[in-house]
Design a protein around this motif. Sequence first.
Motif, PDB file in Angstrom:
ATOM      1  N   ASN A 163       9.811 -11.967   7.320  1.00  0.00           N
ATOM      2  CA  ASN A 163       8.397 -12.347   7.172  1.00  0.00           C
ATOM      3  C   ASN A 163       7.485 -11.166   7.482  1.00  0.00           C
ATOM      4  N   ASN A 164       7.787 -10.451   8.583  1.00  0.00           N
ATOM      5  CA  ASN A 164       6.940  -9.309   8.944  1.00  0.00           C
ATOM      6  C   ASN A 164       7.053  -8.185   7.919  1.00  0.00           C
ATOM      7  N   LEU A 165       8.248  -7.991   7.379  1.00  0.00           N
ATOM      8  CA  LEU A 165       8.422  -6.996   6.327  1.00  0.00           C
ATOM      9  C   LEU A 165       7.556  -7.362   5.114  1.00  0.00           C
ATOM     10  N   ALA A 166       7.587  -8.635   4.767  1.00  0.00           N
ATOM     11  CA  ALA A 166       6.779  -9.101   3.635  1.00  0.00           C
ATOM     12  C   ALA A 166       5.294  -8.893   3.901  1.00  0.00           C
ATOM     13  N   MET A 167       4.852  -9.209   5.109  1.00  0.00           N
ATOM     14  CA  MET A 167       3.435  -9.043   5.447  1.00  0.00           C
ATOM     15  C   MET A 167       3.032  -7.575   5.391  1.00  0.00           C
ATOM     16  N   CYS A 168       3.931  -6.694   5.826  1.00  0.00           N
ATOM     17  CA  CYS A 168       3.635  -5.260   5.800  1.00  0.00           C
ATOM     18  C   CYS A 168       3.556  -4.766   4.356  1.00  0.00           C
ATOM     19  N   LEU A 169       4.440  -5.246   3.509  1.00  0.00           N
ATOM     20  CA  LEU A 169       4.388  -4.870   2.099  1.00  0.00           C
ATOM     21  C   LEU A 169       3.058  -5.303   1.475  1.00  0.00           C
ATOM     22  N   CYS A 170       2.613  -6.507   1.812  1.00  0.00           N
ATOM     23  CA  CYS A 170       1.327  -6.986   1.303  1.00  0.00           C
ATOM     24  C   CYS A 170       0.191  -6.121   1.828  1.00  0.00           C
ATOM     25  N   TRP A 171       0.275  -5.769   3.102  1.00  0.00           N
ATOM     26  CA  TRP A 171      -0.751  -4.918   3.711  1.00  0.00           C
ATOM     27  C   TRP A 171      -0.816  -3.569   3.000  1.00  0.00           C
ATOM     28  N   LEU A 172       0.327  -3.081   2.514  1.00  0.00           N
ATOM     29  CA  LEU A 172       0.382  -1.824   1.767  1.00  0.00           C
ATOM     30  C   LEU A 172       0.071  -2.033   0.289  1.00  0.00           C
ATOM     31  N   ASN A 173      -0.380  -3.248  -0.038  1.00  0.00           N
ATOM     32  CA  ASN A 173      -0.751  -3.624  -1.414  1.00  0.00           C
ATOM     33  C   ASN A 173       0.449  -3.625  -2.355  1.00  0.00           C
ATOM     34  N   ARG A 174       1.623  -3.805  -1.804  1.00  0.00           N
ATOM     35  CA  ARG A 174       2.836  -3.968  -2.612  1.00  0.00           C
ATOM     36  C   ARG A 174       3.128  -5.469  -2.661  1.00  0.00           C
ATOM     37  N   LEU A 175       2.212  -6.179  -3.318  1.00  0.00           N
ATOM     38  CA  LEU A 175       2.187  -7.638  -3.216  1.00  0.00           C
ATOM     39  C   LEU A 175       3.391  -8.295  -3.871  1.00  0.00           C
ATOM     40  N   GLU A 176       3.828  -7.777  -5.007  1.00  0.00           N
ATOM     41  CA  GLU A 176       4.972  -8.377  -5.692  1.00  0.00           C
ATOM     42  C   GLU A 176       6.221  -8.303  -4.808  1.00  0.00           C
ATOM     43  N   GLU A 177       6.440  -7.141  -4.174  1.00  0.00           N
ATOM     44  CA  GLU A 177       7.581  -7.007  -3.263  1.00  0.00           C
ATOM     45  C   GLU A 177       7.423  -7.945  -2.074  1.00  0.00           C
TER      46      GLU A 177
END
Length: 794
Positions: free
Chosen positions: A180-194
């Motif tokens: 979950n935290n990895l996913a949130m970090c990816l979103c924060w980096l604007n890598r939303l699809e990942e």
Amino acid sequence: MSSISIEKAIEIALEQHRIGNYARAEKLYLEILRQDPGNVDAIHLLGVLATQGKKPEVAVQLISAAIRKKPDVAIYHYNLAEALNAMGKKEEAVAEYQRAVELEPNYFEAFNNLANALNELRRYEEAETAGRRAIELMPEEAAPWNNLGNTLRGLRRGEEALDAYRTAIETRPEFAEAINNLAMCLCWLNRLEEGVEKFQEAIRLHPANADLHNNLGTALTHLGRFEEAGASFQIAIDIKPDHAEANNNLGSTLRNLNRSAEAIGFFEKAIELRKDFAEAHSNMASALGDVGRHEEALAAADAALAIKPRSTKDHYQRANILRELRRIDEGIDSVREALRLDPDNVASLMALGYALLERGDLDEAMVSLRRSIELKPDAQTHSNVLMTVNYHPGYSLADLLEAHKSWAELHEKPHRAKWRPHENDRDPNRRLRVGYVSPDFRGHSVSYFLEPILENHDRDQIEVFGYAHISSPDMHTWRMRAKIDQWREISARKPDEIAEQVRQDKIDILVELAGHTGNNALPTFARKPAPVQINMIGFPSTTGLTAIDYRVTDSLCDPAGMTDEFNTEKLLRIDPVFWCYQPPHNVPEVGDLPAKTDGVVTFTSVNNFTKVTPEVQKLWARILAAVPNSRLILQTSALSSESTQNKVRKLFADNGVSADRLEFRPWSDFGKYVQLLERSDMTLDPFPFNGGTTTCHSLWMGAPVVTLAGDRHASRMGLSMMNCVGLSEFVAKTADEYVEIASFMSRNLPRLTEIRAGMRDRLKASPLLDGAGYTRKLETAYRQVWQQWCQSGT
């Protein structure tokens, strides 16, 4: 217990404690203390039990007592920190964790939890030191790697944070929190699809975790996948009905889907679950405003501010609601408070600019809007400034041209190198695909001039496409949509996506109907998706774009040689008038001349007050002074403002006109607007930005319009329309002549009576209402510019 030692009793009690038999353990600890009141281990362990029993206040008292007896035991300080943490006393907890690791430098749990607590306090540099020590002590444990990821994200070292989360997951593949935290970090980096993929992976591991579904919904929302986001939020609510955030988020998603009425119930549920949920109160205000329940919206905005009084967003929103309620002065006070809290908030600067414009404070509005564009030079903000300069009497044609070209320099020029050749069939005589792009396929002034065209297009020659930026469709929307062959909703789409849709639709001529007004599609036109692009109806000036090839006008609004050089577009003159008008339905027949029954000549203005500048008001005051038995009625939303009323009264008084000859009417609804026009003997046209729709409505209700012809399209629209209906006697070339026309007609009531009686027949016989004739001319112009493109080879 008398047969065993205290030490043995402690051992037995601790075993019961470890296996979860808390009641038995507590009984034994109390018995030990009955026999040995100062037993520090029993006191400490009773404190641990209290923490586990959700009684952290009791735990703090007991463990602190143990520490007073034995201050140098690391585990005592660790467990005291745990109790303080449970109470939310983070700073005190950190101090106790630190004392624990001082006493025991290899204390893994203390370092790990110290890192967690420091993260929560946003003391990330210290948290990194503690977290890395925890990893050093137990590198095979997943939890400290996850914690380190949180620390690195707090330090805005996103890529390193991703590595830490991935190490945690490699160590424990089913570590859903780390995924979950990895996913949130990816979103924060604007890598939303990942990010979405990782949330879905965590959900496969823990399908009943409501927080994971809520987080997935949030990521999908940022991707604009609102239907999928709504489904995720609904699953979160199904799993955990009391999930306040998911209820709030589902409400927000429904608003994004233009389903605000449904959204309200979810905001209400979120607030019921968390009375102090400021965001839900704020969102509730937005949804209530969407459905026109503005008084309730104001109450919701006030509730949000009661919780978070320093929320810039909510002061800004409150200002917008007050503006909808026509409480302009209060709205300005609210948005000024938002700017006091955040002086560079672009949305607030724009809101202040709009409110000041509405109130007629043009120069002050310009200061605010120009500041907004300095901070955020995006296309729409820039357009807002350009719309304003068209109202301002202090700008020459050359000034206006340079101002509009500045938009193209910022927002069109970066795309010119990427313009692609158009593959449209170059048959000059085939059926054309014409696309109309507008945010105003609704009850808007543009619709009065677009509907006759849609109604009269020759479908053998033209296939009509509509590209609609509509958030709240109405009956006008459905009526126009029925007259359009292919309909495209574009409100949720980006300019590149819209441009690609235009190319896929193989549009030959793309027509822009908004210019630099709200929700315009000029960024799409800047990408040159169609071979021929035209501006018409909605904006009386150049757009500044080289991508727009033509602007529709006529030979009176833009006489040959007068304004050509001040337009980036070629002027496409359709004579005798630049548009055609469809009168409103269900309005009364024209009545008798009001002056004949009232004994007073009534002048009116129903224009946007931004057009009614002090220079305009002074000229109108001259008319009232020259016509003693006259009055002026002003109807506009600006007159909801007491400040505006007072300024107008003072200006007229300074020019010899008493307040009793002025009547102010705040804007209400179309019915009352028409009733005012019925009371009008003559309408006074503002300058340098004439009325458009208001001129047509005034004429339809029998009131001729006194207008002053200027040097640009916006100030010659009155000339064009009055000439078109055969009433050029109401067109002035100078300010003095403007006063003289109004005065002369006030003395010539028989002529006014004659004009009024025949006005509708006059309009029906004029080109202004000849929808079929106008559309044939427009289609001829379309064919000509299309054939020119076919021959150009570009």
